[in-house]
Write a protein that holds these residues in place. Sequence first.
Motif, PDB file in Angstrom:
ATOM      1  N   THR A 196       0.835  -1.207   0.000  1.00 52.79           N
ATOM      2  CA  THR A 196       0.000   0.000   0.000  1.00 52.79           C
ATOM      3  C   THR A 196       0.868   1.255   0.000  1.00 52.79           C
ATOM      4  OG1 THR A 196      -1.759  -1.136   1.199  1.00 52.79           O
ATOM      5  CG2 THR A 196      -1.770   1.275   1.278  1.00 52.79           C
ATOM      6  N   ILE A 197       0.589   2.110  -0.990  1.00 46.98           N
ATOM      7  CA  ILE A 197       1.264   3.409  -1.071  1.00 46.98           C
ATOM      8  C   ILE A 197       0.313   4.451  -0.483  1.00 46.98           C
ATOM      9  CG2 ILE A 197       2.284   5.116  -2.636  1.00 46.98           C
ATOM     10  CD1 ILE A 197       3.674   2.830  -3.571  1.00 46.98           C
ATOM     11  N   GLY A 198       0.793   5.186   0.512  1.00 37.76           N
ATOM     12  CA  GLY A 198       0.008   6.297   1.031  1.00 37.76           C
ATOM     13  C   GLY A 198       0.225   7.531   0.180  1.00 37.76           C
ATOM     14  N   ILE A 199      -0.832   8.264  -0.070  1.00 35.49           N
ATOM     15  CA  ILE A 199      -0.733   9.502  -0.851  1.00 35.49           C
ATOM     16  C   ILE A 199      -1.301  10.633  -0.010  1.00 35.49           C
ATOM     17  CG2 ILE A 199      -1.441  10.714  -2.958  1.00 35.49           C
ATOM     18  CD1 ILE A 199      -1.785   7.952  -4.302  1.00 35.49           C
ATOM     19  N   LEU A 200      -0.471  11.605   0.296  1.00 36.05           N
ATOM     20  CA  LEU A 200      -0.970  12.793   0.992  1.00 36.05           C
ATOM     21  C   LEU A 200      -1.486  13.769  -0.058  1.00 36.05           C
ATOM     22  CD1 LEU A 200      -0.295  12.340   4.018  1.00 36.05           C
ATOM     23  CD2 LEU A 200       0.779  14.595   3.975  1.00 36.05           C
TER      24      LEU A 200
END
Lengths: 376, 376
Positions: free
Chosen positions: B11-15
């Motif tokens: 999982t890539i977090g995107i702000l």
Amino acid sequence: MTADPLPPGSTIGILGGGQLGRMLAMAAARLGLRTHVYCPDPDSPAFDVAAARTVAAYTDETALTAFAAGCDAVTFEFENVPARTVEVLSARLPTRPGARSLAVCQDRLEEKRLCAALGIATADWLPVDDAEGARAAAATLARPAILKTRRLGYDGKGQACVDGPEAAEDAFAAIGGAVSVLEARVPFACEVSVIGVRAADGAFAAYDVTENEHEAGILRTSRVPARIGEETAAAARAIARRIADALGHVGVLGVEMFVLREGNCESLLVNEIAPRVHNTGHWTIEACPASQFEAHVRAVAGWPLPSTRRVADARMTNLIGADAEAWAELAAEPGAALHLYGKREARPGRKMGHVTRLGPTADPTRPLTVGEVDSA
Amino acid sequence: MTADPLPPGSTIGILGGGQLGRMLAMAAARLGLRTHVYCPDPDSPAFDVAAARTVAAYTDETALTAFAAGCDAVTFEFENVPARTVEVLSARLPTRPGARSLAVCQDRLEEKRLCAALGIATADWLPVDDAEGARAAAATLARPAILKTRRLGYDGKGQACVDGPEAAEDAFAAIGGAVSVLEARVPFACEVSVIGVRAADGAFAAYDVTENEHEAGILRTSRVPARIGEETAAAARAIARRIADALGHVGVLGVEMFVLREGNCESLLVNEIAPRVHNTGHWTIEACPASQFEAHVRAVAGWPLPSTRRVADARMTNLIGADAEAWAELAAEPGAALHLYGKREARPGRKMGHVTRLGPTADPTRPLTVGEVDSA
């Protein structure tokens, strides 16, 4: 059925949460349309890219009603939708494709009858309702033949070879004693498919004919252009259109055909009709201005059909089961477009992803080699 | 920073939940990576295509900690991330790009200083801390000049023209009395940008140089190839690489430059650095085997960088505010790739979508006309 197009911001419901639903959801998002995916499996790949999710059985009428209330139109990533499900949904909002497309294409016998009614050639076939009927059919048709269940067959499942009447009863038992169709095997030169799209107003467009190779009943590769004559290709597209028109189909459909060749003469036999986006059309994502997924979403939303023009040669290879373990090498291959479906478990025979390689357009008859990439 | 690549399913977090986050999430999904989008606005466009969502302030450390726990790496769709936010996240998991890229690129003065330190030309500039400083700077620099806030400027916001020292104090008031930089205006022949991508191991790749036109401070169109010399284009790409290296950048960055022309001689001045995917790189979705969004996701996930080769000429046009009302006509334009961002409200100046038109590759110097489509 013609109506105003659904404006951006509308919600398309998608029944089914596999990779086809996932790619449909992404195509819808590109156009500013929201998606609501409905699937009984909480681990559905399409959930990861959908604005809304319902985890419920396809027969759960309470869940279906709530789902319908939150959508502006509904479509399907698979054809084996229970008739009652379609009935519940279509009473409440536009369902595209409609009940007829689903009913015909979920029953191999209905497909054959439709082709027969339209004068579209298929391999010789006979319906089989019981073991005795299987024997009788096998005695009539040329051998070898293949017994296929009328319903719920996919990726080679629900099929058994029949080499003459004495083997027919065992074959019937092998496919679970289900009502079925016995088809004569044909000595095809190659398998092709047409991915067409039909709008509610009857407009139709087709992508270039694709040549397909299967392994163990599962699609392995698709390539365009197919190595068939231009007239054959035109005839294939015309067949897809006649079928789509006869079904009053709205959306993409995939029609698989066998190409027979004798000297310079090619002919076509329709094998299977899928009333949905199709594995043999995945190459359209990279090689066309608008993919089959966008084409389907546009038809469902009542938008204009896109251009189906192809801008590059392409070869799509499915990543089946353990194939996807090579993701790191595939990711390192320049110009190979890697698609992974986000499935948690790589069971044998399960489609885990695909890779599309583009080649030069200059010479449409030039064969692509497996190692050829990034040379468009 | 080099580490094993994140496997599919990570999982890539995107702000940030705008259109850049939305297109990043779709690119990640194609590669079988999940995304978790974090944004304070519950109506964020990127939420519609993300597997997980957090609605919370960027300074909410409890929410940030929970977010970090559910992700394998974090990235940003914008550079104005509070330093403390980056600190909280980077203590817990890889944040790509890192604190230095964000700190430099959220402060116009730091960008100028970085370029100066690297010997990379910019327009003449002077820092401005107060009204008196604005007057003094305006007396020193050639006129006209432009006063730009050091922080939080975008799409022409936080800028004011300064035509000599007597106008400087008013200009300083007009931008809210914020610490700023006064820049000499330059008589540029055109504006270009380089979209580059740098991996954690220092590998670098750049897409073809893009030529950009702005209207009222907002990007209107990007076209490739830029109408500049080959040596200038190579120099532009080399500048982007030196900046990326100096920042230890991981991911995509966009470097905007002015092209000055005198006779046959072209030179470059760096205008702005964006440590993220960039509006002037949207054409890569259609015209390259892998888009800037995929390139960024690959760098963040530690995957090999993709090919940045361009396979068609392209022109991208932003749909700003009411432009998007023409969606039906754009959808009917053959071969025009329409992207709508799913924003509910079309405020003036708001980027609602974009459309990319492809043209022939044969003659890279041939201008594309606005009406030219579908002729690749």
